[in-house]
Design a protein around this motif. Sequence first.
Motif, PDB file in Angstrom:
ATOM      1  N   VAL A  12      -3.147   6.589   5.827  1.00 51.65           N
ATOM      2  CA  VAL A  12      -3.214   8.039   5.339  1.00 51.65           C
ATOM      3  C   VAL A  12      -1.897   8.611   5.249  1.00 51.65           C
ATOM      4  O   VAL A  12      -1.571   9.595   4.361  1.00 51.65           O
ATOM      5  CB  VAL A  12      -4.345   8.663   6.343  1.00 51.65           C
ATOM      6  CG1 VAL A  12      -3.915  10.557   6.034  1.00 51.65           C
ATOM      7  CG2 VAL A  12      -5.718   8.434   6.162  1.00 51.65           C
ATOM      8  N   SER A  13      -0.968   8.438   6.189  1.00 56.13           N
ATOM      9  CA  SER A  13       0.340   9.021   6.259  1.00 56.13           C
ATOM     10  C   SER A  13       1.363   8.647   5.083  1.00 56.13           C
ATOM     11  O   SER A  13       1.702   9.213   4.482  1.00 56.13           O
ATOM     12  CB  SER A  13       1.110   8.516   7.587  1.00 56.13           C
ATOM     13  OG  SER A  13       0.160   8.967   8.749  1.00 56.13           O
ATOM     14  N   ILE A  14       1.013   7.260   4.729  1.00 54.21           N
ATOM     15  CA  ILE A  14       1.827   6.844   3.634  1.00 54.21           C
ATOM     16  C   ILE A  14       1.266   7.102   2.339  1.00 54.21           C
ATOM     17  O   ILE A  14       2.040   7.750   1.264  1.00 54.21           O
ATOM     18  CB  ILE A  14       1.632   5.298   3.546  1.00 54.21           C
ATOM     19  CG1 ILE A  14       2.361   4.531   4.730  1.00 54.21           C
ATOM     20  CG2 ILE A  14       2.037   4.629   2.066  1.00 54.21           C
ATOM     21  CD1 ILE A  14       2.071   2.968   4.827  1.00 54.21           C
ATOM     22  N   LEU A  15      -0.062   7.595   2.232  1.00 51.12           N
ATOM     23  CA  LEU A  15      -0.605   8.034   1.218  1.00 51.12           C
ATOM     24  C   LEU A  15      -0.342   9.516   1.139  1.00 51.12           C
ATOM     25  O   LEU A  15       0.052  10.097  -0.393  1.00 51.12           O
ATOM     26  CB  LEU A  15      -2.360   8.174   1.142  1.00 51.12           C
ATOM     27  CG  LEU A  15      -3.044   8.602  -0.169  1.00 51.12           C
ATOM     28  CD1 LEU A  15      -2.560   7.887  -1.400  1.00 51.12           C
ATOM     29  CD2 LEU A  15      -4.375   8.479   0.246  1.00 51.12           C
ATOM     30  N   GLY A  16      -0.251  10.260   1.991  1.00 50.27           N
ATOM     31  CA  GLY A  16       0.163  11.670   1.983  1.00 50.27           C
ATOM     32  C   GLY A  16       1.753  11.636   1.463  1.00 50.27           C
ATOM     33  O   GLY A  16       2.162  12.598   0.685  1.00 50.27           O
TER      34      GLY A  16
END
Length: 502
Positions: A12-16
Amino acid sequence: MEMWMLFVVLIVSILGWLLWWWNEFWYVSPVTTRCLTLKIKMPPGHLGFPFFGEALSFLWFFTIIGRPDNFISSKRHKYGHNVGIYRTHLYGSPSIIACSPSLCKFVLNSSDKFVQEWPTIQVLGTKSVITLDEGTLHGIIKSFIVKSINRPDSLSKIVHQIQPTIVAALQLWSQMPKIKTFDQVKKVTLDYTMRYTAHLEEGTPIDAIEKLFEGIVYGFRAQPWNIPGTTYHHALKCREKITDKLKAELEKRKQKKKDESNVEKKMQKKKDKSNVEGEIITISDIMDGLMEMKDEEGKQLSDEEVLDNVVSTILIGHISIAYAVTWSLQFLAKSPHVLLKLREENKAMFKEKNEGCITYEDISKLKYTNKVAEETIRMANLSAFVFRKATDDIEFQGYIIPKGWSVLVWLRGLHNDPSHFEDPMSFNPDRWDTRPKHGTYQPFGGGSRSCPGSALVRVSLTIFLHHLSIGYKWELLNPSARVNYLSHPLPTDGLEITITKL
């Protein structure tokens, strides 16, 4: 389980992170390469998320918390107050915000470098003088509209025509327990704007037409998402309906002219009543004039060109005046000392005219009234910003304005900046004893794309102020009402007032 949760958080962090920087990679990286070659800088800022850009931040400041000036203030705080140029992504396009007087003036006066391109072009009309590319046809149509509504001889006639309508409306309002100012003023301005733009047959319900125009107005600066339920989608539907009504009127006129021409040819074959043999020209309003107009090749305008310009003239004309008049009542109700001076000047003029209507020539003599009108226009900020598009990579004071990017000329920022106007949120007509700093006051745009009806707005507002001040008093029912800033600034209650005769 903990490893799985950690993995999810990581993904999720990478996607964000990717989403946050996607627009920067996609739009800014190619420009940065060109900047290195040209030895200039990219304007500071951030383009936000894919598709949405900074729309959510924009809507937060303009609609949720009702502090539109903070949208720019936040950028100035982060990137520097004196920069005056920032990058963003709004209205579906990578954009440059111009908010310094020098940059705004440069953009507005460089039509060869910055073409007008509204993201809501379908709402405004693709063949309207508002959206047409610069060129001969644009010049012909704009010149005609300016002559029809903005020249002294035209304004003299308009002043004479509209005063009975305004006087009758004020008398009617004073007999009502309360009114929503904006709704009532719109009916009046729509009535007389349509009278000199495109007469419709008697019995046409003004309320229904006004609702359609209202829907179009709300689509002006809406995000251009053509999805059922959105403001933009509704605006397109409203425009389609009002265009159909005016098209029916256009067809009637074409048939009438054809019938008259046939009769004339039979009765007087040799008599020429126009610049084209056998053709009769009877210009009673702007629609008639546009129907007889010819383009650079000598061809008459198409039905679409006529209708788009009729719709946009009625739309911009009546709504600009309505907003200005509404805000004048708001500001004056909260500034009794200003209203007192306004009354004194206009009562003196009223006695001088033996209690008759004023003329266009009289308006220039009402010095304080004109200052009140100008201060109203400054504070109301009827157009928060206007749109342009860069035709090529353009350098300005060491920064690049990339080719193909939109440019938002932030007029509101000019008028509300304390470095341009002392205590800018204070309603102070006396500030107009001296001219503002060059380039800091642009309520109707500038250059070849300036509003063709600017004088009409000022004259109409002055007439309203004259008759209001000599004969009426009013009280705000919701003096602390919030303000909606999109598409145009307006108190949420439409400025509910009680109005009575003095």
